[in-house]
Scaffold this active site. Structure first.
Site, PDB file in Angstrom:
ATOM      1  N   HIS A  39      -7.500  -1.158   5.520  1.00  0.00           N
ATOM      2  CA  HIS A  39      -6.589   0.001   6.267  1.00  0.00           C
ATOM      3  C   HIS A  39      -6.364   1.243   5.168  1.00  0.00           C
ATOM      4  O   HIS A  39      -6.478   2.380   5.519  1.00  0.00           O
ATOM      5  CB  HIS A  39      -5.210  -0.761   6.366  1.00  0.00           C
ATOM      6  CG  HIS A  39      -3.925   0.187   6.674  1.00  0.00           C
ATOM      7  ND1 HIS A  39      -4.018   0.654   8.061  1.00  0.00           N
ATOM      8  CD2 HIS A  39      -2.711   0.426   6.121  1.00  0.00           C
ATOM      9  CE1 HIS A  39      -3.133   1.496   8.231  1.00  0.00           C
ATOM     10  NE2 HIS A  39      -2.033   1.335   7.069  1.00  0.00           N
TER      11      HIS A  39
ATOM     12  N   HIS B 265       4.763  -4.794  10.814  1.00  0.00           N
ATOM     13  CA  HIS B 265       5.227  -4.108  12.128  1.00  0.00           C
ATOM     14  C   HIS B 265       5.458  -5.047  13.113  1.00  0.00           C
ATOM     15  O   HIS B 265       4.745  -6.146  13.186  1.00  0.00           O
ATOM     16  CB  HIS B 265       4.216  -3.107  12.561  1.00  0.00           C
ATOM     17  CG  HIS B 265       4.080  -1.970  11.479  1.00  0.00           C
ATOM     18  ND1 HIS B 265       4.999  -0.935  11.614  1.00  0.00           N
ATOM     19  CD2 HIS B 265       3.410  -1.474  10.353  1.00  0.00           C
ATOM     20  CE1 HIS B 265       4.764   0.072  10.471  1.00  0.00           C
ATOM     21  NE2 HIS B 265       3.615  -0.391   9.901  1.00  0.00           N
TER      22      HIS B 265
ATOM     23  N   HIS C  78       1.435   3.993   1.839  1.00  0.00           N
ATOM     24  CA  HIS C  78       1.982   4.685   2.875  1.00  0.00           C
ATOM     25  C   HIS C  78       3.571   4.838   2.821  1.00  0.00           C
ATOM     26  O   HIS C  78       4.143   3.884   2.558  1.00  0.00           O
ATOM     27  CB  HIS C  78       1.658   4.093   4.213  1.00  0.00           C
ATOM     28  CG  HIS C  78       0.045   4.091   4.795  1.00  0.00           C
ATOM     29  ND1 HIS C  78      -0.518   3.585   5.700  1.00  0.00           N
ATOM     30  CD2 HIS C  78      -0.874   5.311   4.252  1.00  0.00           C
ATOM     31  CE1 HIS C  78      -1.915   4.116   5.524  1.00  0.00           C
ATOM     32  NE2 HIS C  78      -1.916   5.084   4.774  1.00  0.00           N
TER      33      HIS C  78
ATOM     34  N   HIS D 266       0.692  -1.435   0.185  1.00  0.00           N
ATOM     35  CA  HIS D 266       0.165  -0.038   0.122  1.00  0.00           C
ATOM     36  C   HIS D 266       0.685   1.253   0.039  1.00  0.00           C
ATOM     37  O   HIS D 266       2.115   1.241  -0.014  1.00  0.00           O
ATOM     38  CB  HIS D 266      -1.114  -0.042   1.118  1.00  0.00           C
ATOM     39  CG  HIS D 266      -0.304   0.064   2.345  1.00  0.00           C
ATOM     40  ND1 HIS D 266       0.387  -0.838   3.076  1.00  0.00           N
ATOM     41  CD2 HIS D 266      -0.472   1.051   3.561  1.00  0.00           C
ATOM     42  CE1 HIS D 266       0.856  -0.420   4.355  1.00  0.00           C
ATOM     43  NE2 HIS D 266       0.329   0.563   4.565  1.00  0.00           N
TER      44      HIS D 266
ATOM     45  N   ASP E 281      -0.014  -3.982   6.270  1.00  0.00           N
ATOM     46  CA  ASP E 281      -0.634  -3.592   7.687  1.00  0.00           C
ATOM     47  C   ASP E 281      -2.298  -3.847   7.494  1.00  0.00           C
ATOM     48  O   ASP E 281      -3.027  -3.320   8.541  1.00  0.00           O
ATOM     49  CB  ASP E 281      -0.758  -2.021   7.690  1.00  0.00           C
ATOM     50  CG  ASP E 281       0.571  -1.295   7.869  1.00  0.00           C
ATOM     51  OD1 ASP E 281       1.679  -2.190   7.981  1.00  0.00           O
ATOM     52  OD2 ASP E 281       0.907  -0.280   7.851  1.00  0.00           O
TER      53      ASP E 281
ATOM     54  N   ASP F 118       6.006   4.658   4.947  1.00  0.00           N
ATOM     55  CA  ASP F 118       6.896   3.804   5.715  1.00  0.00           C
ATOM     56  C   ASP F 118       7.026   2.317   4.868  1.00  0.00           C
ATOM     57  O   ASP F 118       7.507   1.554   5.385  1.00  0.00           O
ATOM     58  CB  ASP F 118       6.581   3.698   7.254  1.00  0.00           C
ATOM     59  CG  ASP F 118       5.111   3.328   7.378  1.00  0.00           C
ATOM     60  OD1 ASP F 118       4.134   3.541   6.490  1.00  0.00           O
ATOM     61  OD2 ASP F 118       4.967   2.501   8.441  1.00  0.00           O
ATOM     62  N   HIS F 119       6.233   2.293   3.941  1.00  0.00           N
ATOM     63  CA  HIS F 119       6.309   1.086   2.866  1.00  0.00           C
ATOM     64  C   HIS F 119       6.769   1.487   1.756  1.00  0.00           C
ATOM     65  O   HIS F 119       7.189   0.377   0.950  1.00  0.00           O
ATOM     66  CB  HIS F 119       4.850   0.596   2.853  1.00  0.00           C
ATOM     67  CG  HIS F 119       4.199   0.045   4.025  1.00  0.00           C
ATOM     68  ND1 HIS F 119       4.041  -1.352   4.392  1.00  0.00           N
ATOM     69  CD2 HIS F 119       3.910   0.764   5.190  1.00  0.00           C
ATOM     70  CE1 HIS F 119       3.539  -1.242   5.649  1.00  0.00           C
ATOM     71  NE2 HIS F 119       3.593  -0.218   6.284  1.00  0.00           N
TER      72      HIS F 119
END
Length: 255
Positions: A114, A171, A58, A56, A133, A60-61
């Protein structure tokens, strides 16, 4: 030959995964939020990156995508629904597509909730699920874009992969998730045992993922919204499981 999987911790609590197909030597990285640690791992292992798999959009990915693509010329794979939100996508995938990393093949699963464009990659031969996530060990992602009914359907689809599926989530949240899970499902003996095991692992500085889906099915309250004992524990006996899930998620958001 089985898929070789190397786990890389980044940032505060993210995991990135390197996957190497044993027959061809092709290598994928899943959700590289940073390029540096991935490059260091590739150099140490002597692997050459051929694919980036994104679950996805975001940051941090995806934060390391540009640098890794510039360094290696690898192919970037992401959801069609996320085109325009992820740069430099070479291969756009959707639910039901199949993706080959050498001789290792992943089924692409749409798992909105999410985010609306979230996908997971399921390597059935290796029983390896890379779910970003959507599903965490003893938890699930927040509903930033989708709704509870979408997320419940997504979690049911992942749960159906079978007890021997290995959950490679993005995570290290399991210890905190265990505290919440016990607050809504305090009589669950399997959960109590899992929480103790998780605490012991974290005290040794060891990861709690990958997690077996069988344990998640027995212990994760977000996968148990249709279980009579959990419905009883949260005062929602006989209710629509999607509504039970929504209540559990609401409680987690304020826990």
């Amino acid at each position: 030959m089985p898929l070789e999987i190397h786990q890389i911790p980044i940032m505060r609590d993210n995991y990135v995964y390197l996957l190497r197909d044993g027959e061809t030597g092709q290598v994928a990285v899943v959700d590289p939020g940073e390029a540096g640690p991935v490059g260091e791992a590739l150099d140490r292992l002597g692997w050459t990156l051929t694919h980036i798999l994104i679950t996805h959009h975001h940051h941090d990915h995806t934060g390391g995508v540009g640098a890794l693509k510039a360094r290696t010329g690898c192919s970037v794979v992401a959801a069609k629904a996320d085109l325009g939100r992820i740069d430099a996508v070479d291969v756009a995938v959707a639910d039901g597509d199949r993706l080959a990393i050498g001789d290792s093949v992943a089924d692409v699963l749409a798992v909105p909730g999410h985010t609306l464009g979230h996908v997971a990659y399921w390597f059935a031969e290796d029983k390896a699920l890379f779910c970003g996530d959507t599903l965490f060990s003893l938890g699930c992602g927040r509903l930033f874009e989708g709704d509870a009914r979408q997320m419940w359907r997504s979690l049911c689809a992942l749960r159906a992969l079978g007890d021997d599926a290995r959950v490679f989530c993005a995570h290290e949240y399991t210890n905190a998730n265990a505290d919440f899970a016990l607050s809504v499902d305090p009589a669950n003996a399997a959960l109590k045992a899992r929480a103790a095991d998780v605490l012991a692992l974290r005290e040794k500085g060891m990861p709690t993922v990958p997690a077996p889906m069988g344990a998640e099915r027995r212990c994760n309250p977000f996968l148990r919204a249709d279980a009579a004992d959990l419905q009883r524990a949260v005062g929602m006996v006989g209710c629509d499981p999607a509504d039970v899930f929504a209540e559990i998620r609401r409680r987690k958001d304020s826990f």
